[in-house]
Write an enzyme that holds these catalytic residues in place. Sequence first.
Site, PDB file in Angstrom:
ATOM      1  N   HIS A 133       0.880  -0.698   0.322  1.00  0.00           N
ATOM      2  CA  HIS A 133      -0.179   0.142   0.129  1.00  0.00           C
ATOM      3  C   HIS A 133       0.616   1.373  -0.655  1.00  0.00           C
ATOM      4  O   HIS A 133       0.499   2.543  -0.272  1.00  0.00           O
ATOM      5  CB  HIS A 133      -1.043  -0.114   1.618  1.00  0.00           C
ATOM      6  CG  HIS A 133      -0.090   0.705   2.460  1.00  0.00           C
ATOM      7  ND1 HIS A 133       0.237  -0.729   3.298  1.00  0.00           N
ATOM      8  CD2 HIS A 133      -0.214   1.188   2.985  1.00  0.00           C
ATOM      9  CE1 HIS A 133       0.732  -0.760   4.735  1.00  0.00           C
ATOM     10  NE2 HIS A 133       0.721   0.985   4.476  1.00  0.00           N
ATOM     11  N   ASP A 163       0.206  -7.572   1.835  1.00  0.00           N
ATOM     12  CA  ASP A 163       0.403  -6.288   1.454  1.00  0.00           C
ATOM     13  C   ASP A 163       2.586  -6.205   1.692  1.00  0.00           C
ATOM     14  O   ASP A 163       3.059  -5.069   2.460  1.00  0.00           O
ATOM     15  CB  ASP A 163       0.005  -5.709   3.549  1.00  0.00           C
ATOM     16  CG  ASP A 163      -0.039  -4.623   2.805  1.00  0.00           C
ATOM     17  OD1 ASP A 163       0.179  -3.689   1.587  1.00  0.00           O
ATOM     18  OD2 ASP A 163      -0.509  -4.031   3.773  1.00  0.00           O
ATOM     19  N   SER A 240       4.287   2.880   7.355  1.00  0.00           N
ATOM     20  CA  SER A 240       4.711   1.712   6.964  1.00  0.00           C
ATOM     21  C   SER A 240       5.402   1.207   6.238  1.00  0.00           C
ATOM     22  O   SER A 240       6.358   2.237   5.734  1.00  0.00           O
ATOM     23  CB  SER A 240       3.379   1.349   5.485  1.00  0.00           C
ATOM     24  OG  SER A 240       2.407   1.212   7.055  1.00  0.00           O
TER      25      SER A 240
END
Length: 396
Positions: A133, A163, A240
């Site tokens: 993402h 992910d 992230s």
Amino acid sequence: MNRYIKTVKSLGALVLVVALLALSTLVVTRSIATGASGLPLPSAAVEARATPTQAAQALVIEQPITSSNVAQTGVLAPVYDATAAVKQTAPAVVTIVNTQNVVSPRRGIQGQATSSGSGVIISKDGYIVTNNHVVENQTSLEVIFSDGTTAAAKLVGTDPSSDLAVIKVDVAVPAVAQFGDSSALEAGQPVLAIGSPLGDFRNTVTQGVVSALHRDLQDSSSQGLQDLVQTDAAINEGNSGGPLIDLSGRVIAINVAVVRNTGTAGDVAEGLGFAIPSNTVSQVVDQLIAGGSVSRPYLGVSSQLITPQMAAYYNLSVDHGLLVQAVEAGSPAAQAGLLRNSIITRFDGQVLDSSTSLPGLLAGHKVGDSVKLTVIAPNSSTEQEVTVVLQAPPNV
């Protein structure tokens, strides 16, 4: 009454709601930095650069219990020095700037915007692991190293199911991080998160512990995330893709999400961060570098973990394993003869209980592998072994 998890993804500030289990909602944020109204934050150069060192030794300092190291609360605080671990790994942590088109359904492309996340260098050849993402919808990627220098990056491959993604720079890299063994993690173990919260505070270090293992998060935009490491080390927007490391400086997980609150008035969560275990990361990354995609075997069952409480309530013959709730027609499990209400107690000899994860065990195999399942048939208490040939999921 249904329970919901709200998943907030940064790109476009889209709030997605998905049904979960019961009574309340959870807000799960994939930690990529954007600005107000969903507009991504601008990038800034990283100020400091650390020097790699040997793996730190004797980082946990044993001290006698005295009044000097007891907090005012009367609780003895853990004493350890994490600086060597940070110096070893921080130079390999990067900020990733993703430039993507801003598209209007009626007017088409209206311009471009940027968002930022984190990543970690895993190869002297310039390979960098991050979250899917962080790089999705990219038109171009830029990496900011720990000394503030920049380089263009290209996308190598992505795996939305886990992910994870790999990108590559074609310049000399300042350092390479080493993976640790996530299967050796224990709850309470000290850990450190390194990343770029909010896109501006690059190479920020936060500390915490492994709060729990084998956590699952649901996500209405994908299949959800499974077998995660839970930590109370602060993880914010922009973290992230950054590493979660142990006190030897080894990457034991890749940060991916944080639960903010339950979505109900007054229910605010603190210290609920989640990361993808390093053993999973290694398996996915190897395939992405080799071929740009991931071939992941599946079993074809829906199941529920059996707990001692559940076993006692339903008078089951065992207090561990997976209770099969559904078997997909034509799946490897169906071909091996598994039925609804069967119990799988072992996967290739590994006991299935709260300390193991079926997705994690499957990730250690490839399509075409034969594995042995220990199974208890419905209305039976006798274990038997069946052989399953793992296959790729349909439509893959």
